[in-house]
Design an enzyme around this catalytic site. Structure first.
Site, PDB file in Angstrom:
ATOM      1  N   ARG A   1      42.227 -10.756  63.287  1.00 53.46           N
ATOM      2  CA  ARG A   1      43.016 -10.808  60.934  1.00 53.46           C
ATOM      3  C   ARG A   1      44.647 -10.732  61.117  1.00 53.46           C
ATOM      4  NH1 ARG A   1      38.500  -9.842  61.502  1.00 53.46           N
ATOM      5  NH2 ARG A   1      37.496  -8.495  60.278  1.00 53.46           N
TER       6      ARG A   1
ATOM      7  N   ALA B   1      47.809  -9.374  59.960  1.00 55.61           N
ATOM      8  CA  ALA B   1      47.314  -7.290  60.001  1.00 55.61           C
ATOM      9  C   ALA B   1      48.482  -6.801  60.360  1.00 55.61           C
ATOM     10  CB  ALA B   1      46.198  -7.757  60.429  1.00 55.61           C
TER      11      ALA B   1
ATOM     12  N   LEU C   1      52.060  -6.346  63.276  1.00 54.18           N
ATOM     13  CA  LEU C   1      52.089  -5.673  64.424  1.00 54.18           C
ATOM     14  C   LEU C   1      50.810  -5.015  65.145  1.00 54.18           C
ATOM     15  CD1 LEU C   1      53.894  -5.507  67.603  1.00 54.18           C
ATOM     16  CD2 LEU C   1      53.719  -2.069  66.324  1.00 54.18           C
TER      17      LEU C   1
ATOM     18  N   LEU D   1      48.573  -4.216  67.265  1.00 52.39           N
ATOM     19  CA  LEU D   1      48.541  -2.212  67.131  1.00 52.39           C
ATOM     20  C   LEU D   1      48.233  -1.801  68.894  1.00 52.39           C
ATOM     21  CD1 LEU D   1      47.591  -1.098  63.741  1.00 52.39           C
ATOM     22  CD2 LEU D   1      50.499  -1.023  64.863  1.00 52.39           C
TER      23      LEU D   1
ATOM     24  N   GLY E   1      54.404  -5.776  59.569  1.00 48.60           N
ATOM     25  CA  GLY E   1      54.570  -7.435  60.302  1.00 48.60           C
ATOM     26  C   GLY E   1      54.827  -8.228  59.609  1.00 48.60           C
TER      27      GLY E   1
ATOM     28  N   GLU F   1      56.408  -8.876  57.027  1.00 48.42           N
ATOM     29  CA  GLU F   1      58.091  -9.458  57.321  1.00 48.42           C
ATOM     30  C   GLU F   1      57.772 -10.600  57.435  1.00 48.42           C
ATOM     31  OE1 GLU F   1      58.109  -6.435  60.831  1.00 48.42           O
ATOM     32  OE2 GLU F   1      59.597  -5.936  59.431  1.00 48.42           O
TER      33      GLU F   1
ATOM     34  N   GLU G   1      53.650   1.030  57.970  1.00 49.26           N
ATOM     35  CA  GLU G   1      54.276   1.672  59.376  1.00 49.26           C
ATOM     36  C   GLU G   1      54.932   3.280  59.213  1.00 49.26           C
ATOM     37  OE1 GLU G   1      55.448  -1.051  57.475  1.00 49.26           O
ATOM     38  OE2 GLU G   1      55.819  -2.372  59.693  1.00 49.26           O
TER      39      GLU G   1
ATOM     40  N   ARG H   1      51.896   5.189  60.411  1.00 52.11           N
ATOM     41  CA  ARG H   1      51.089   4.467  61.709  1.00 52.11           C
ATOM     42  C   ARG H   1      52.242   5.688  62.283  1.00 52.11           C
ATOM     43  NH1 ARG H   1      46.245   2.569  61.138  1.00 52.11           N
ATOM     44  NH2 ARG H   1      45.859  -0.149  60.201  1.00 52.11           N
TER      45      ARG H   1
ATOM     46  N   GLY I   1      60.172  -3.576  62.333  1.00 47.61           N
ATOM     47  CA  GLY I   1      60.605  -4.316  63.469  1.00 47.61           C
ATOM     48  C   GLY I   1      61.656  -5.189  63.703  1.00 47.61           C
TER      49      GLY I   1
END
Ligand code: 1HE
Length: 264
Positions: free
Chosen positions: A30, A67, A69, A71, A116, A119, A139, A142, A147
């Site tokens: 993703r 999707a 960062l 994870l 992200g 971002e 965020e 989670r 960041g």
């Protein structure tokens, strides 16, 4: 345009006339942003301003723009606070290269632009969504914090109150509502076709004007009002006396130039 020959695994870079097309190419995940993808973004956007590209379309393979960062990588690497701080500095490097690079970047969105991924989209100069697009900052849910510059760019787009709500509650904005709050500027049936159309419009603007628009507006937010006004006058002094403006001004003066009126 001379696009650089880069060793890329997660992104593809292609030319469409004077437009550089940057495609996130990790659809199976993703388009989650792992450390390697961020390094590739840095390489691409470090070289694009010198490539002669007149505009960039940033798009993605698969059903989702990004999707956010990665994870799984983050979980598996068991990073320390200092490790993750350095990860974020690389994200900032990539996104600042985009925002301040002087070449218009139009993001064509679909599906998720979350965390992200939002971002990344925020570092583009224009965001075009389609009807499947949605925006969120999961965020908080989670146990994380943004960041990659969301506290600057997303807060600037939607305001601090909305961003705080998105982070605290996981609120999701679908395309139309997202446009109303400023997360994107267009909602179109085909976001990629619209992004390409906008890229061509941007490419018709003289490069020096594009450079000013796609750097000076952003730089002004880092300055006092007095400094920003001075900078604006200085930039306008250079841009508004460029040779490329001469013909356009002459065309207006002799009445052959386009008049600025809405189309019927
Ligand atoms: C991923 C990621 C990811 C998918 N990192 N691997 N971002 C999020 O909290 C969003 C997380 N992702 C999702 O909620 C969903 O994946 C989607 C709604 C975007 C898509 O759902 P779906 O059902 O199409 O796909 P999926 O089954 O969840 O995922 C497919 C694969 O992509 C699967 O891998 P596979 O090997 O098991 O097939 C997923 O693990 C993988 N995948 N998203 C890693 N994000 C600088 S700080 C920024 C902080 C943040 O960005 S926080 C927000 C993170």
């Amino acid at each position: 345009m001379q696009l650089p020959d880069l060793d890329l695994k997660n992104i593809t870079l292609a030319a469409d006339g004077e437009i550089a097309v940057v495609s996130l190419n990790r659809a199976a995940k993703r388009n989650a942003l792992n450390a390697e993808t961020i390094e590739e973004l840095i390489s691409i956007f470090s070289t694009i301003p010198k490539s002669g590209a007149r505009a960039v379309v940033l798009r993605a393979e698969g059903d989702h723009f990004s999707a956010g960062l990665d994870l799984v990588e983050h979980h598996q690497q068991q990073r320390s606070a200092a490790d993750f701080m350095h990860v974020c500095l690389r994200w900032h490097e990539a996104f600042n290269k985009m925002e301040y690079g002087g070449v218009p970047i139009i993001a064509a969105l679909k599906g998720a632009a979350v965390g992200g991924g939002l971002e990344l989209a925020s570092a583009a100069h224009i965001r075009v969504a389609d009807e499947t697009s949605y925006f969120a900052l999961p965020e908080g849910q989670r146990g994380l914090f943004t960041g990659g510059g969301a506290t600057l760019r997303v807060a600037e787009m939607v305001g601090r109150a909305r961003m705080t709500d998105m982070m605290l509650t996981g609120r999701i904005y679908k395309a139309r509502e997202a446009m109303d709050v400023g997360l994107c500027q267009y909602v179109e049936a085909d976001s990629e076709a619209k992004a390409m159309e906008l890229a061509h419009a941007c490419a018709s603007v003289p490069p020096l004007s594009n450079f000013a628009i796609c750097s000076a507006i952003s730089h002004s937010r880092n300055m006092s009002s007095m400094d920003a006004a001075y900078m604006e006058a200085f930039v306008a002094g250079v841009v508004n006396t460029q040779e490329a403006a001469g013909d356009r001004l002459a065309a207006f003066a002799d009445k052959s130039g386009a008049r600025i009126k809405p189309k019927d």
